[in-house]
Design a protein around this motif. Structure first.
Motif, mmCIF file in Angstrom:
data_model
loop_
_atom_site.group_PDB
_atom_site.id
_atom_site.type_symbol
_atom_site.label_atom_id
_atom_site.label_comp_id
_atom_site.label_asym_id
_atom_site.label_seq_id
_atom_site.Cartn_x
_atom_site.Cartn_y
_atom_site.Cartn_z
ATOM 1 N N SER A 54 0.813 -1.217 0.000
ATOM 2 C CA SER A 54 0.000 0.000 0.000
ATOM 3 C C SER A 54 0.847 1.268 0.000
ATOM 4 N N CYS A 55 2.092 1.149 0.462
ATOM 5 C CA CYS A 55 2.938 2.340 0.504
ATOM 6 C C CYS A 55 4.396 1.923 0.285
ATOM 7 N N THR B 74 -4.520 10.560 6.933
ATOM 8 C CA THR B 74 -4.520 10.138 5.525
ATOM 9 C C THR B 74 -3.796 8.811 5.357
ATOM 10 N N SER B 75 -2.637 8.664 6.022
ATOM 11 C CA SER B 75 -1.870 7.408 5.943
ATOM 12 C C SER B 75 -2.655 6.247 6.534
ATOM 13 N N LYS C 24 -5.355 5.286 4.010
ATOM 14 C CA LYS C 24 -4.829 4.708 2.767
ATOM 15 C C LYS C 24 -4.117 3.380 3.007
ATOM 16 N N ASN C 25 -3.242 3.348 4.008
ATOM 17 C CA ASN C 25 -2.395 2.168 4.213
ATOM 18 C C ASN C 25 -3.029 1.120 5.111
#
Length: 218
Positions: A85-86, A197-198, A201-202
């Motif tokens: 994811s990152c 946000t992280s 998203k992750n």
């Protein structure tokens, strides 16, 4: 009754010894039980002598639990890396595959086997391996954990039967490597909008479950 976990010096320094403590100290309507390593209990109780705060030592895991935790955490980590994811997850995955092929292969196998086991059975296995009577006997309404992926906190989550589990990250980089929370926190507290946000998203955490509190240092 609120239980707060600080497994190491990092959590004590980054959270407890900040403005976070002022919020706890002023909240006299609740009783706080703060778990730290045994060697810090007397020192912290002397420095923070408030009626609503009690410092208690963690239960020390057995050698068997430490071994099992190492194996299961490696498998869990592999599941995170595979999402890619990152950038952090891609780097860790490629480094493990390149420099430790045996460990990579075993973790891949463990990850695939884990996907075949129903969640209810995983929960039973998790609790049977890590639950401790010392925590089961505590009358706790809410839990605040600060690392999540830690053997001491796995023992707490396996032992205390409450859905009121909250997570306050001990650092800005908590959501750049791990992605899955097998016991979902009710709320997650983060330092900044970037961390939120992280986390979304992750770690696939829902927006409404994440609260931006600000950096506890100021």
């Amino acid at each position: 009754n609120i239980l707060i976990s600080f497994p190491d010096v990092r959590q004590i320094k980054n959270l407890l010894l900040t403005s976070f403590l002022d919020e706890v100290r002023k909240d006299e309507s609740h009783q706080y039980y703060i778990l730290v390593k045994k060697k810090y209990v007397n020192q912290l109780q002397a420095q923070i002598p408030f009626a609503n705060i009690t410092f208690l030592p963690f239960n020390e895991p057995s050698k068997f639990q430490k071994k099992i935790f190492g194996i299961l955490y490696g498998i869990y980590e592999m599941g995170c890396f595979l999402t890619k994811s990152c950038p952090d997850q891609v780097v860790f995955y490629n480094r493990l595959k390149h420099f430790n092929t045996k460990s990579w292969s075993l973790r891949i196998f463990g990850h695939l086997m884990g996907k075949l086991i129903p969640k209810k059975i995983k929960d039973v296995i998790f609790r049977s391996l890590f639950k401790e009577s010392i925590y089961e006997d505590m009358n706790i309404d809410r839990i605040l954990i600060t690392t999540y992926h830690n053997l001491y906190e796995w023992q707490i989550m396996a032992s205390i039967k409450t859905k009121n589990i909250y997570f306050f990250s001990d650092g800005w980089d908590a959501f750049t490597k791990q992605t899955n929370y097998f016991i979902p926190p009710k709320k997650v507290f983060v330092w900044s909008k970037g961390m939120k946000t992280s986390a979304m998203k992750n770690c696939h955490l829902q927006c409404e479950k994440i609260i931006v509190t600000g950096n506890p240092f100021w």
